[in-house]
Design a protein around this motif. Structure first.
Motif, PDB file in Angstrom:
ATOM      1  N   UNK A 150      27.367  80.127  -5.239  1.00  0.00           N
ATOM      2  CA  UNK A 150      26.032  79.747  -4.787  1.00  0.00           C
ATOM      3  C   UNK A 150      25.169  80.962  -4.485  1.00  0.00           C
ATOM      4  N   UNK A 151      25.743  81.949  -3.826  1.00  0.00           N
ATOM      5  CA  UNK A 151      25.003  83.174  -3.527  1.00  0.00           C
ATOM      6  C   UNK A 151      24.627  83.908  -4.811  1.00  0.00           C
ATOM      7  N   UNK A 152      25.546  83.959  -5.781  1.00  0.00           N
ATOM      8  CA  UNK A 152      25.243  84.597  -7.067  1.00  0.00           C
ATOM      9  C   UNK A 152      24.092  83.874  -7.767  1.00  0.00           C
ATOM     10  N   UNK A 153      24.115  82.549  -7.754  1.00  0.00           N
ATOM     11  CA  UNK A 153      23.044  81.791  -8.396  1.00  0.00           C
ATOM     12  C   UNK A 153      21.711  81.997  -7.692  1.00  0.00           C
ATOM     13  N   UNK A 207      35.087  78.837  -0.158  1.00  0.00           N
ATOM     14  CA  UNK A 207      34.541  80.192  -0.085  1.00  0.00           C
ATOM     15  C   UNK A 207      34.034  80.642  -1.447  1.00  0.00           C
ATOM     16  N   UNK A 208      34.812  80.388  -2.484  1.00  0.00           N
ATOM     17  CA  UNK A 208      34.399  80.768  -3.827  1.00  0.00           C
ATOM     18  C   UNK A 208      33.165  79.985  -4.261  1.00  0.00           C
ATOM     19  N   UNK A 209      33.073  78.736  -3.867  1.00  0.00           N
ATOM     20  CA  UNK A 209      31.889  77.932  -4.171  1.00  0.00           C
ATOM     21  C   UNK A 209      30.656  78.526  -3.501  1.00  0.00           C
ATOM     22  N   UNK A 253      25.949  76.291  -1.994  1.00  0.00           N
ATOM     23  CA  UNK A 253      26.180  76.704  -0.600  1.00  0.00           C
ATOM     24  C   UNK A 253      26.417  75.500   0.304  1.00  0.00           C
ATOM     25  N   UNK A 254      25.600  74.473   0.147  1.00  0.00           N
ATOM     26  CA  UNK A 254      25.768  73.269   0.970  1.00  0.00           C
ATOM     27  C   UNK A 254      27.098  72.589   0.680  1.00  0.00           C
ATOM     28  N   UNK A 258      30.268  66.981  -5.246  1.00  0.00           N
ATOM     29  CA  UNK A 258      29.101  67.833  -5.476  1.00  0.00           C
ATOM     30  C   UNK A 258      29.515  69.224  -5.945  1.00  0.00           C
ATOM     31  N   UNK A 259      30.601  69.754  -5.409  1.00  0.00           N
ATOM     32  CA  UNK A 259      31.071  71.079  -5.805  1.00  0.00           C
ATOM     33  C   UNK A 259      31.517  71.127  -7.257  1.00  0.00           C
TER      34      UNK A 259
END
Length: 171
Positions: A62-65, A56-58, A107-108, A123-124
């Motif tokens: 992603x949304x912030x980026x 969720x934090x990842x 996000x992915x 990847x994360x």
């Protein structure tokens, strides 16, 4: 039916179906045997919560980026300094596409991590590391936002490294 014949029929049934009834007094020993062979991995509720937290934090990072990327692409006058005031002197469009790309990958990876994919763990961690470095270079343009993203990236790396590698119960 006698107890011996019941045990034989259960043993025959277990061989046919691949399952076995384990009496309560021997369950601990059988679980130990599974652990030693690697066929049994136990995952506690804390581990599942840690994986859900990390993924969720990842996705939040992603949304912030993505938000930072779209802002840099469409409104470069929004930032505190011009391109020449940044650590790496490139156009805000380039910064925007870099942030946007990192956000999509995050996000992915977050969705993959939530689904239990091993590639998403790698990847994360890689994405969060790169995102922290990119945000460090982006501090002059938007200091508070960059520091928040760096802090979240560090927490993401920790959460994935600690909780992301646990396998689900297979036996």
């Amino acid at each position: 039916m006698s107890e011996t014949s019941q045990a034989r029929s259960r043993a025959e049934q277990a061989q046919e179906t691949g399952t076995e009834h384990v009496p309560p007094q021997t369950r601990g020993r059988v679980e130990e045997d599974y652990r030693q062979t690697g066929a049994y991995r136990r995952e506690s509720g804390w581990d599942l919560g840690g994986i859900a937290f990390a993924s969720t934090l990842l996705m939040v990072v992603g949304a912030f980026n993505i938000i930072v990327g779209l802002t840099a692409i469409f409104s470069s006058g929004f930032y505190a300094v011009t391109e020449s005031g940044l650590v790496i002197d490139v156009d805000y469009n380039v910064w925007g596409w870099v942030h946007f790309g990192l956000g999509v990958v995050a996000l992915a990876a977050g969705m993959g991590l939530l689904a239990g994919q091993q590639w998403a763990r790698v990847a994360g961690i890689a994405m969060a590391s790169i995102s922290a470095v990119v945000s460090l270079a982006f501090i002059p343009a938007y200091p508070l936002w960059s520091l928040v993203v760096i802090a979240l990236d560090i927490v993401v790396i920790y959460a994935i490294a600690v909780h992301g590698g646990r396998e689900r119960t297979t036996a």
